[in-house]
Design a protein around this motif. Sequence first.
Motif, PDB file in Angstrom:
ATOM      1  N   THR A 213       0.896  14.592   3.090  1.00 12.50           N
ATOM      2  CA  THR A 213       0.317  15.893   4.272  1.00 12.50           C
ATOM      3  C   THR A 213       1.217  15.020   5.095  1.00 12.50           C
ATOM      4  N   ILE A 214       0.828  17.472   5.400  1.00 13.21           N
ATOM      5  CA  ILE A 214       2.809  17.264   6.492  1.00 13.21           C
ATOM      6  C   ILE A 214       2.107  18.915   7.159  1.00 13.21           C
ATOM      7  N   PRO A 215       1.413  18.243   8.380  1.00 16.20           N
ATOM      8  CA  PRO A 215       1.376  19.661   9.190  1.00 16.20           C
ATOM      9  C   PRO A 215       1.744  20.726   9.190  1.00 16.20           C
ATOM     10  N   GLU A 216       1.791  22.115   9.003  1.00 19.43           N
ATOM     11  CA  GLU A 216       2.796  23.689   9.675  1.00 19.43           C
ATOM     12  C   GLU A 216       3.221  23.505  11.313  1.00 19.43           C
ATOM     13  N   ARG A 217       3.880  23.781  11.647  1.00 22.00           N
ATOM     14  CA  ARG A 217       4.509  23.838  12.930  1.00 22.00           C
ATOM     15  C   ARG A 217       3.703  25.435  13.029  1.00 22.00           C
ATOM     16  N   ALA A 218       4.203  25.945  14.412  1.00 21.61           N
ATOM     17  CA  ALA A 218       2.563  26.647  15.285  1.00 21.61           C
ATOM     18  C   ALA A 218       3.719  28.325  14.654  1.00 21.61           C
TER      19      ALA A 218
ATOM     20  N   ARG B 153      10.418   0.329  -8.331  1.00 17.97           N
ATOM     21  CA  ARG B 153       9.309   1.304  -7.982  1.00 17.97           C
ATOM     22  C   ARG B 153      10.183   2.096  -7.171  1.00 17.97           C
ATOM     23  N   ILE B 154       9.833   3.761  -7.257  1.00 23.14           N
ATOM     24  CA  ILE B 154      10.990   5.134  -6.137  1.00 23.14           C
ATOM     25  C   ILE B 154       9.645   5.916  -5.831  1.00 23.14           C
ATOM     26  N   ARG B 155       8.889   5.627  -6.351  1.00 22.97           N
ATOM     27  CA  ARG B 155       7.691   6.850  -5.893  1.00 22.97           C
ATOM     28  C   ARG B 155       6.916   6.332  -4.720  1.00 22.97           C
ATOM     29  N   PRO B 156       6.268   6.793  -3.975  1.00 21.11           N
ATOM     30  CA  PRO B 156       5.180   7.000  -3.438  1.00 21.11           C
ATOM     31  C   PRO B 156       3.746   7.174  -3.895  1.00 21.11           C
ATOM     32  N   ASP B 157       2.545   7.036  -3.834  1.00 21.41           N
ATOM     33  CA  ASP B 157       1.358   7.828  -4.040  1.00 21.41           C
ATOM     34  C   ASP B 157       0.825   8.959  -3.417  1.00 21.41           C
ATOM     35  N   HIS B 158       1.617   8.884  -1.909  1.00 20.14           N
ATOM     36  CA  HIS B 158       0.901   9.985  -0.952  1.00 20.14           C
ATOM     37  C   HIS B 158       1.913   9.693   0.102  1.00 20.14           C
ATOM     38  N   VAL B 159       2.328  10.452   1.163  1.00 21.04           N
ATOM     39  CA  VAL B 159       3.459  10.690   1.702  1.00 21.04           C
ATOM     40  C   VAL B 159       2.756  11.409   2.919  1.00 21.04           C
ATOM     41  N   LEU B 160       2.969  10.462   4.535  1.00 23.71           N
ATOM     42  CA  LEU B 160       2.615  11.497   5.169  1.00 23.71           C
ATOM     43  C   LEU B 160       3.633  11.731   6.894  1.00 23.71           C
ATOM     44  N   GLY B 161       3.963  12.762   7.151  1.00 27.41           N
ATOM     45  CA  GLY B 161       4.766  13.226   7.507  1.00 27.41           C
ATOM     46  C   GLY B 161       4.138  14.323   9.149  1.00 27.41           C
ATOM     47  N   ASP B 162       5.120  14.125  10.384  1.00 28.11           N
ATOM     48  CA  ASP B 162       4.393  14.836  11.222  1.00 28.11           C
ATOM     49  C   ASP B 162       5.327  16.210  11.068  1.00 28.11           C
ATOM     50  N   LYS B 163       5.311  17.672  12.543  1.00 31.88           N
ATOM     51  CA  LYS B 163       5.380  19.201  12.502  1.00 31.88           C
ATOM     52  C   LYS B 163       6.936  18.742  11.703  1.00 31.88           C
ATOM     53  N   SER B 164       7.601  17.904  12.224  1.00 26.48           N
ATOM     54  CA  SER B 164       8.901  18.269  11.762  1.00 26.48           C
ATOM     55  C   SER B 164       9.723  17.845  10.639  1.00 26.48           C
TER      56      SER B 164
ATOM     57  N   ARG C 128      -6.651  15.924   6.767  1.00 31.80           N
ATOM     58  CA  ARG C 128      -7.430  15.277   7.953  1.00 31.80           C
ATOM     59  C   ARG C 128      -7.094  13.548   8.175  1.00 31.80           C
ATOM     60  N   GLU C 129      -8.680  13.547   7.121  1.00 32.32           N
ATOM     61  CA  GLU C 129      -8.175  11.804   7.099  1.00 32.32           C
ATOM     62  C   GLU C 129      -7.343  11.339   6.827  1.00 32.32           C
ATOM     63  N   ALA C 130      -7.035  11.729   5.637  1.00 36.60           N
ATOM     64  CA  ALA C 130      -4.940  10.660   5.316  1.00 36.60           C
ATOM     65  C   ALA C 130      -4.050  10.632   6.461  1.00 36.60           C
ATOM     66  N   TYR C 131      -4.370  11.753   7.822  1.00 35.20           N
ATOM     67  CA  TYR C 131      -3.076  11.759   8.689  1.00 35.20           C
ATOM     68  C   TYR C 131      -3.023  10.836   9.060  1.00 35.20           C
TER      69      TYR C 131
ATOM     70  N   GLU D  44       0.685  -0.973  -0.176  1.00 40.36           N
ATOM     71  CA  GLU D  44       0.485  -0.315  -0.429  1.00 40.36           C
ATOM     72  C   GLU D  44       0.974   1.118  -0.548  1.00 40.36           C
ATOM     73  N   TRP D  45       0.741   2.141  -1.387  1.00 45.23           N
ATOM     74  CA  TRP D  45       2.195   3.287  -1.167  1.00 45.23           C
ATOM     75  C   TRP D  45       1.901   4.115  -0.295  1.00 45.23           C
ATOM     76  N   LEU D  46       1.121   4.093   0.156  1.00 44.60           N
ATOM     77  CA  LEU D  46       0.694   5.163   1.168  1.00 44.60           C
ATOM     78  C   LEU D  46       1.521   5.424   2.267  1.00 44.60           C
ATOM     79  N   VAL D  47       2.783   6.546   1.889  1.00 39.80           N
ATOM     80  CA  VAL D  47       4.172   5.464   2.719  1.00 39.80           C
ATOM     81  C   VAL D  47       4.271   7.136   4.073  1.00 39.80           C
ATOM     82  N   SER D  48       4.397   6.562   4.933  1.00 35.41           N
ATOM     83  CA  SER D  48       4.518   7.435   6.539  1.00 35.41           C
ATOM     84  C   SER D  48       6.361   7.145   6.903  1.00 35.41           C
ATOM     85  N   VAL D  49       6.634   8.387   7.360  1.00 32.42           N
ATOM     86  CA  VAL D  49       8.173   9.113   7.212  1.00 32.42           C
ATOM     87  C   VAL D  49       7.993   9.387   8.399  1.00 32.42           C
ATOM     88  N   ASP D  50       9.147   8.843   9.883  1.00 38.22           N
ATOM     89  CA  ASP D  50       9.921   8.733  11.523  1.00 38.22           C
ATOM     90  C   ASP D  50      10.761   8.120  11.919  1.00 38.22           C
TER      91      ASP D  50
END
Length: 276
Positions: free
Chosen positions: A204-209, A175-186, A230-233, A91-97
């Motif tokens: 989908t990456i939220p902005e820092r304050a 294959r080297i490219r995901p469909d979507h990338v999720l990451g936190d504020k960092s 928000r749903e993807a996050y 599933e190419w909904l990739v999360s990074v942390d």
Amino acid sequence: MRRHELSDAEWEFVQPLLPESLRGRKRLDDRKVLNGIVWKFRTGTAWRDVPERYGPWATLHTRFRRWAADGTFDRMLRAAQAKADAAGDIEWLVSVDSTIVRAHQHAAGARKGGSETRPLGWSRGGLTSKIHLACDGRGRPLAFVVTGGNINDCTRFITVMEAIRVPRLGPGRPRIRPDHVLGDKSYSSRAIRTWLRRHGIAHTIPERADQVRNRVRRGGHGGRPPAFDREAYKHRNVVERCFNRLKQWRGIATRYNKTAQSYEAAVALASLLMWA
């Protein structure tokens, strides 16, 4: 099958990926050796304390170091990913942390320089390493990078993304490219967002304050806020679950290895069995 050993299904999955010995005298059975290596990193024990039923500890250590040096564990992991991709199982909904790993005192003292540099750094937790990881939508590792614990997450984002390389079983480029990338504020930085847009990767990456305040303060010159789904996050928690499974291996949750090569090989082995 004893505790911390490969099941028949796992061995059936791993066996075709192991290198064959084409010369020399008959060596210790690969399954027995691999069971000993898995037992060692599962429990976090010293090599000399691995039970004798797995053979001489020196043989286990030598085989592990040889496989780590020639990239056997990395090739096995790539082959497992290729098999899953061919079956449409990724599933190419990739999360990074990233996650911090406390280094034991035995991890110190490695020879400096050469090909076995040790990524250790001082952070609030003392002498630590950090695993930067990208996983698929089902929480299985696609790529990882090990650094010192004092390295900022955003500085290794592109390195981790460029390490994603899933081969094809048939013809075609990896294959080297995901469909979507999720990451936190960092990971909220202009450089990262620009790199993702340039490569055509939705994210989908939220902005820092502080970034929000600066944009509001500049008014019309601050630009539009980045899109945020928000749903993807909500699916970003899979990377936390991935780290949780990796750290069930005590030899990974605490780093005992002096060299980066050995520790990275242990993480690759644990990642491989998650695909199995």
